[in-house]
Motif scaffolding. Structure first.
Motif, PDB file in Angstrom:
ATOM      1  N   HIS A  66       0.853  -1.203   0.000  1.00 29.53           N
ATOM      2  CA  HIS A  66       0.000   0.000   0.000  1.00 29.53           C
ATOM      3  C   HIS A  66       0.881   1.243   0.000  1.00 29.53           C
ATOM      4  N   SER A  67       0.427   2.244  -0.701  1.00 26.83           N
ATOM      5  CA  SER A  67       1.132   3.529  -0.707  1.00 26.83           C
ATOM      6  C   SER A  67       0.256   4.569  -0.021  1.00 26.83           C
ATOM      7  N   LYS A 102      -1.688   6.362  -1.270  1.00 28.79           N
ATOM      8  CA  LYS A 102      -3.016   6.388  -1.910  1.00 28.79           C
ATOM      9  C   LYS A 102      -4.059   5.660  -1.059  1.00 28.79           C
ATOM     10  N   SER A 103      -3.616   4.755  -0.197  1.00 25.13           N
ATOM     11  CA  SER A 103      -4.543   4.069   0.711  1.00 25.13           C
ATOM     12  C   SER A 103      -4.718   4.894   1.975  1.00 25.13           C
ATOM     13  N   LEU A 142       1.088  -2.642  -6.113  1.00 24.45           N
ATOM     14  CA  LEU A 142       0.352  -1.729  -5.234  1.00 24.45           C
ATOM     15  C   LEU A 142      -1.106  -2.149  -5.214  1.00 24.45           C
ATOM     16  N   GLU A 196      -4.078  -0.926  -3.490  1.00 22.63           N
ATOM     17  CA  GLU A 196      -4.678   0.110  -2.639  1.00 22.63           C
ATOM     18  C   GLU A 196      -6.070  -0.329  -2.158  1.00 22.63           C
ATOM     19  N   ASP A 231      -6.114   2.631  -8.450  1.00 24.49           N
ATOM     20  CA  ASP A 231      -5.425   3.891  -8.732  1.00 24.49           C
ATOM     21  C   ASP A 231      -5.073   3.933 -10.215  1.00 24.49           C
ATOM     22  N   LYS A 285      -0.038  -2.404 -10.575  1.00 21.10           N
ATOM     23  CA  LYS A 285      -1.147  -1.885  -9.767  1.00 21.10           C
ATOM     24  C   LYS A 285      -2.305  -2.886  -9.741  1.00 21.10           C
ATOM     25  N   SER A 343      -5.755  -4.030  -6.651  1.00 23.22           N
ATOM     26  CA  SER A 343      -6.675  -3.477  -5.649  1.00 23.22           C
ATOM     27  C   SER A 343      -6.853  -4.455  -4.499  1.00 23.22           C
ATOM     28  N   HIS A 381       2.541  -1.042   4.703  1.00 22.52           N
ATOM     29  CA  HIS A 381       1.913   0.280   4.729  1.00 22.52           C
ATOM     30  C   HIS A 381       2.952   1.363   4.983  1.00 22.52           C
TER      31      HIS A 381
END
Lengths: 211, 138
Positions: A8-9, A11-12, A38, A40, A45, A63, A65, A171
């Motif tokens: 997670h970046s 963006k989460s 990633l 998120e 994203d 990417k 989800s 995270h």
């Protein structure tokens, strides 16, 4: 090829890591992973483009989800606009059957994550709801697991014939690469990843313990 | 060695680990002082009756320990922000360790990002977060 399939970046909502700092960390610490995905929370994203970072650090950055169902959290690899139109990624109570059916219809794959965890893991719900149809892969190594969560995941996955992946569920920057998945194939795109997951040429790796 | 300027900080460096005082006596005293005198912070048995594994260390006390840990490393640092995610309770009377590592260094503005993790003896992350710290520019 070794990929961390669950990160997670910022963006989460609970992510505190910048993607560039993940890359710097992996290279400065000589982590053995070749990239990360990633995942998120409750979103895809679509707008972020990490191709320049991927090239600069020679890492595979993909990417996906992490969505929420009545069976807990589920990673979705292979998200497309058509798949996004099938259900509300922001919902916290998606029917798992609907998520799996939509993934199958659109060339994606759904993977329940941290399934041994109370409340947000699939095996916490199978006694009450039954074993869901259509699951083929679960995350058996999760970098954030506590107590016997990974062991529960491994034992149930073995009993039910599921294959297993690994991901750090990072995270913050320094938690990336704690768990990962080793692929025989070279993965360069999300399509490559989905194909490799569907064809079964992979194994989960726990880099915290060396398993 | 204590850090005094941004130029001394290296990306990826570990801060000295810190062992917080998680004793029930301190936890109980702190909770009472801030007006949180409930059983979950002061009595293991009563906390278990609430479904917890034991009395827990209040979140703001954990945040205080994170700040203390950073100031052990850089006594003149100004902590601009501490951002924590509480994944699981920090149980009183259990040994925990706080670790920190530098994950971003901006020499131009003197700011550093630090990853922070509070883990128990089994190595399980109970609290994680980040801090933004301002250091003098030499």
């Amino acid at each position: 090829m070794l990929l961390d399939l669950h990160t997670h970046s910022i963006k989460s909502d609970d992510g505190r890591a910048k993607v560039e700092n993940y890359c710097q960390w992996i290279r400065s610490k000589n982590l053995p992973i070749d990239g990360f995905v990633l995942t998120e929370h409750r979103q895809f994203d679509a707008e972020s483009d990490y191709s320049a970072l991927a090239e600069k650090f020679d890492l595979c950055i993909l990417k996906a989800s992490e969505v929420e169902t009545e069976y807990g959290h589920v990673l979705v690899y292979g998200v497309t606009p058509a798949l996004q139109a099938e259900f509300d990624f922001g919902s916290i109570s998606l029917p798992l059957a609907k998520v799996i059916a939509a993934c199958n219809a659109h060339g994606a794959i759904a993977v329940p994550c941290h399934p041994g965890r109370p409340r947000v893991g699939m095996f916490a719900h199978t006694d009450a709801l039954g074993v869901p149809a259509g699951v083929e892969i679960v995350e058996i190594y999760n970098g954030g697991s506590r107590d016997q969560e990974d062991q529960i995941a491994i034992e149930h996955a073995s009993q039910l014939g599921y294959r297993g992946i690994g991901g750090s569920d990072s995270h913050i920057v320094s938690h990336v690469g704690r768990c990962a998945t080793r692929f025989d194939a070279e993965i360069k795109s999300i399509d490559d990843l989905v194909l490799a997951l569907k064809t079964g040429q992979f194994e989960a790796v726990n880099l915290k313990t060396g398993d | 060695m204590a850090i005094s300027t941004i130029q001394e900080v290296v990306f990826g460096e570990d801060l000295p680990t810190f062992e917080p005082d998680t004793s029930l006596a301190t936890t109980r005293q702190f909770a009472a002082l801030v007006g949180w005198g409930g059983a979950r912070f002061s009595d293991h048995e009563a906390a278990r009756k609430e479904g917890l594994a034991g009395a827990m260390v209040p979140g703001i006390l954990n945040q205080g320990y994170l700040v203390a840990m950073i100031h052990h490393w850089a006594p003149n640092a100004e902590i601009k922000a501490i951002d924590t995610v509480f994944r699981a309770p920090v149980i009183a009377d259990e040994k925990h360790t706080i670790s920190g590592v530098v994950t971003d260094v901006n020499e131009a503005d003197g700011q550093v990002e630090i990853d922070l993790t509070v883990a128990n003896e089994k190595g399980e992350t109970r609290v994680f977060g980040t801090a933004t710290v301002q250091l003098p520019i030499a």
